[in-house]
Design a protein around this motif. Sequence first.
Motif, PDB file in Angstrom:
ATOM      1  N   GLN A  79      -5.657   1.519   6.848  1.00 56.94           N
ATOM      2  CA  GLN A  79      -6.716   0.717   7.448  1.00 56.94           C
ATOM      3  C   GLN A  79      -7.867   0.526   6.461  1.00 56.94           C
ATOM      4  N   GLY A  80      -8.246   1.570   5.781  1.00 57.32           N
ATOM      5  CA  GLY A  80      -9.343   1.474   4.821  1.00 57.32           C
ATOM      6  C   GLY A  80      -9.024   0.565   3.642  1.00 57.32           C
ATOM      7  N   GLN A  81      -7.797   0.636   3.147  1.00 52.66           N
ATOM      8  CA  GLN A  81      -7.414  -0.190   1.999  1.00 52.66           C
ATOM      9  C   GLN A  81      -7.281  -1.659   2.367  1.00 52.66           C
ATOM     10  N   GLU A 129       0.824  -1.205   0.000  1.00 53.18           N
ATOM     11  CA  GLU A 129       0.000   0.000   0.000  1.00 53.18           C
ATOM     12  C   GLU A 129       0.862   1.260   0.000  1.00 53.18           C
ATOM     13  N   GLU A 137       2.179  10.726   8.924  1.00 47.56           N
ATOM     14  CA  GLU A 137       2.112   9.919   7.720  1.00 47.56           C
ATOM     15  C   GLU A 137       3.359   9.052   7.681  1.00 47.56           C
ATOM     16  N   VAL A 186      -0.130   5.186  -0.404  1.00 50.18           N
ATOM     17  CA  VAL A 186      -0.836   5.343   0.865  1.00 50.18           C
ATOM     18  C   VAL A 186       0.175   5.790   1.917  1.00 50.18           C
ATOM     19  N   ARG A 187      -0.190   6.785   2.714  1.00 53.42           N
ATOM     20  CA  ARG A 187       0.733   7.315   3.716  1.00 53.42           C
ATOM     21  C   ARG A 187       0.116   7.459   5.099  1.00 53.42           C
ATOM     22  N   ARG A 188      -1.182   7.543   5.182  1.00 55.08           N
ATOM     23  CA  ARG A 188      -1.832   7.842   6.450  1.00 55.08           C
ATOM     24  C   ARG A 188      -2.507   6.615   7.040  1.00 55.08           C
ATOM     25  N   ASP A 247      -5.339   5.974   8.561  1.00 56.63           N
ATOM     26  CA  ASP A 247      -6.709   5.643   8.166  1.00 56.63           C
ATOM     27  C   ASP A 247      -6.787   5.131   6.731  1.00 56.63           C
ATOM     28  N   GLU A 248      -5.901   5.627   5.861  1.00 59.76           N
ATOM     29  CA  GLU A 248      -5.871   5.123   4.485  1.00 59.76           C
ATOM     30  C   GLU A 248      -5.406   3.668   4.450  1.00 59.76           C
TER      31      GLU A 248
END
Length: 169
Positions: free
Chosen positions: A43-45, A31, A79, A36-38, A40-41
Amino acid sequence: MKRTSFARWPCSVARTMDLLGDWWTPLVLREAFYGVRRFDEFQGQLGIARNTLSDRLRRLVEEGLLEKRPYHSDPVWYEYVLTEKGRDFWDVLLVMSRWGDRWLADDDGPPIVLEHTVCGHETQPKVVCEHCEQPVPIEESRLRMGPGYPDRLRERPDIQERFARQAAK
């Protein structure tokens, strides 16, 4: 339950697996390669539990594959950015993907293809000798003790036999 550590084994495959530890770690890195760096991102992915993701990100930062950078100050949010060591993992993921494309893809073909932006072609990674640039098939390869192989193991009969089998190829 305490996990066995391979960190001190005289084998780079074992040491790498010790760092990876589970299936989530390479997926977190995948990811990161997608940008993706954050938290929540990630976790969402991935659909990963928050505590598991926290552990994996902490470990990747400790091992120097990701760098934690603040991007918001009140409260502080971070991030996660790939380091040079982390970017070097790209080759590992590409070879894993190539193997999966060959042996695990369904009849429709691989789910993702790699495009080499320099020439514009779809490609597959290829392991080649860094000196002659020829492929390195198992039939034309052997493993030998390197300079970092522990002295305490070099003379053991089972170790000698392991490397003698390789030299006899």
